[in-house]
Enzyme design. Structure first.
Site, PDB file in Angstrom:
ATOM      1  N   GLY A 246     -47.938   7.684  -1.350  1.00  0.00           N
ATOM      2  CA  GLY A 246     -47.849   8.049  -0.152  1.00  0.00           C
ATOM      3  C   GLY A 246     -46.832   7.158   0.838  1.00  0.00           C
ATOM      4  N   GLU A 283     -51.636   5.175  -6.391  1.00  0.00           N
ATOM      5  CA  GLU A 283     -50.554   6.103  -7.031  1.00  0.00           C
ATOM      6  C   GLU A 283     -49.423   6.260  -6.323  1.00  0.00           C
ATOM      7  OE1 GLU A 283     -52.756   9.681  -6.583  1.00  0.00           O
ATOM      8  OE2 GLU A 283     -54.517   9.077  -7.654  1.00  0.00           O
ATOM      9  N   TYR A 326     -36.217  19.384   3.161  1.00  0.00           N
ATOM     10  CA  TYR A 326     -36.992  18.410   3.856  1.00  0.00           C
ATOM     11  C   TYR A 326     -36.173  18.099   5.258  1.00  0.00           C
ATOM     12  CZ  TYR A 326     -39.537  17.903  -0.245  1.00  0.00           C
ATOM     13  OH  TYR A 326     -39.909  17.778  -1.387  1.00  0.00           O
ATOM     14  N   CYS A 353     -23.370  28.164  -3.950  1.00  0.00           N
ATOM     15  CA  CYS A 353     -23.146  29.262  -2.854  1.00  0.00           C
ATOM     16  C   CYS A 353     -24.267  29.434  -1.917  1.00  0.00           C
ATOM     17  CB  CYS A 353     -22.943  30.541  -3.699  1.00  0.00           C
ATOM     18  SG  CYS A 353     -21.358  30.198  -4.665  1.00  0.00           S
ATOM     19  N   TYR A 381     -37.681  11.434  -6.392  1.00  0.00           N
ATOM     20  CA  TYR A 381     -37.318  13.045  -5.984  1.00  0.00           C
ATOM     21  C   TYR A 381     -35.905  13.469  -6.143  1.00  0.00           C
ATOM     22  CZ  TYR A 381     -42.309  12.121  -5.038  1.00  0.00           C
ATOM     23  OH  TYR A 381     -43.530  11.509  -5.122  1.00  0.00           O
TER      24      TYR A 381
END
Ligand code: LLP
Length: 427
Positions: A246, A283, A326, A353, A381
């Site tokens: 995170g 992590e 996002y 499109c 990502y």
């Protein structure tokens, strides 16, 4: 020469041209074509060292969340540096094993583990399952018993803490699908400790992604440690605490804490609460890879309209979906600084499109058709969320190591795209 990403080596401007280590981005675009993901080995090694450094007196272990970027060459670098892996599927398990990770180097997260995923993870003897529901406890217990094994488990608890990030990447609030409700966690542990196929190992929480302050981490840590205390009172001893991933990065003007500061804060919480002996697991995904990669794209057309100027590039939401999904503000630069053009305000858009197909909006750029642009912070990502919408082939990936460039994933071909499909017989 100036570093493009403050504090991280690998990308610099030299005489107005963007370089990845010792190769210019324009050369890479020419040699390998665009859209192209490029990664710097020096940047990766810098981030690995940051996460490994840790805190004197506190044992800690880093399990890279490979969902951020699962390219095998990157995983191989992480494995060689001694990092473990946080996985969420049998596919990710296979990737970890392919780069030589052992079961003890793997923690297995995710809300929807299938029976076959659990079997594969038990066969590999993973270090720990991070379990997210009572039904999952039952399922893992049963599969382990059927296989004559014991599964080591942590419960991923949902501490109901606001990570203060985008709602789609916030995971530790009670209305999120993730984790076991804080109030039912002790009961769930008691249940788990009575199950013959399970061995209670640790506790886990992950409250969200792109978190740029320490406060939510500290808040969540104290709630997790409340549970560690309650469990100790109930005679359930744990052998590690997993604080998840995170940690955010600086995409625009964010000022996230460093890995070192986060580890330090978590170590301090556990020490204060009398659990300083417990190894800490982390992590991290994004903070290890985001700033180590860029996405190169070529300008196809400049299209001024009455309302807007559009800069149409050959990359799209299919290559990098973060701005669309996002509203992420990713940095974007011209790989060759232009002094011969007046800067204009552009929306940088792709060929797909969809009006949602944009990479950046309202950016001031001095640019010509044919120029190569680079999106910063694209290492996390980006490629891992790429897809084939509009039958677009996924980009190639190149790892740069000083003056050498290695293709670590070749560009997908149209034949690759069609390879899994079959025509109906002509009847
Ligand atoms: N552990 C678990 C259980 C996770 O679900 C995640 C990320 C991580 C670790 C790694 O988190 P990180 O250190 O990367 O923040 N696609 C989104 C991010 C989704 C994160 C999902 N879970 C984005 O592009 O912002």
């Amino acid at each position: 020469m100036s570093d493009v990403i403050p504090g991280i080596p690998g990308f610099s401007f030299r005489n107005g041209s963007l370089f990845c280590e010792d190769i210019s981005a324009a050369d890479l675009a020419e040699r390998f074509q665009t859209p192209l993901y490029i990664y710097s080995r020096a940047a990766l090694e810098h981030n690995i060292a940051d996460w490994k450094r840790g805190i004197e007196g506190t044992p800690h272990r880093v399990f890279y969340a490979m969902k951020a970027n699962g390219n095998l060459a990157l995983l191989d670098l992480f494995a060689r540096a001694g990092l473990g892996f946080d996985i969420v599927s049998a596919g990710e398990l296979a990737r970890a094993l392919a780069v030589g990770a052992k079961g003890e180097d793997i923690v297995y997260s995710g809300v929807g583990k299938s029976i076959s995923d659990i079997k594969a993870a038990l066969e590999a003897d993973v270090c720990c399952f991070n379990v997210e529901s009572l039904s999952e406890l039952d399922r893992i217990n049963k599969v382990a018993l059927d296989m004559g094994k014991k599964a080591r488990i942590s419960l991923r608890v949902n501490p109901d803490v606001d990570a203060k990030t985008h709602p789609y990447i916030s995971t530790g609030l009670k209305n999120n699908k993730f984790g076991i409700a804080f109030d039912s966690a002790v009961e769930a542990y008691k249940k788990a400790s009575r199950m013959p196929g399970l061995e209670v190992s640790g506790i886990d929480c992950h409250i969200g992604s792109q978190i740029t302050e320490l406060e939510p981490f500290v808040h969540a840590a104290h709630k997790v440690l409340d549970l560690v205390e309650a469990l100790a009172d109930a005679g359930i001893e744990l052998d590690h605490v997993d604080f998840g991933g995170g940690l955010g990065v600086r995409y625009a003007d964010e000022q996230p804490p460093s890995a070192q500061e986060l580890i330090n804060a978590m170590a301090q919480c556990t020490r204060e609460r009398g659990f300083g002996h417990l190894p800490l697991f982390f992590e991290p995904g994004r903070s290890l890879v985001a700033q180590t990669g860029m996405l190169l794209m070529r300008v196809e057309y400049l299209k001024p309209t009455a309302a807007k100027n559009f800069c149409i590039v050959d990359a799209a939401m299919t290559d990098m979906i973060r701005p669309t999904l996002y509203q992420a503000q990713m940095g974007l630069v011209n790989c060759t600084e232009r002094t011969d053009q007046n800067p204009l305000v552009y929306d940088i858009v792709g060929p797909v499109c969809e009006s949602g197909d944009f990479l950046a909006k309202n950016r001031t750029l001095a640019v010509c058709e044919g120029d190569v642009l680079s999106m910063l912070g694209a290492g996390a990502y980006g490629m891992s969320m790429a897809n084939n919408y509009n039958a677009r082939s996924r980009a190639a990936e190149v790892l740069v190591d000083e003056d050498k460039a290695w293709v670590i994933r070749r560009r997908e071909t149209i034949e690759d795209q069609m390879a899994l499909e079959t025509l109906l017989p002509k009847i």
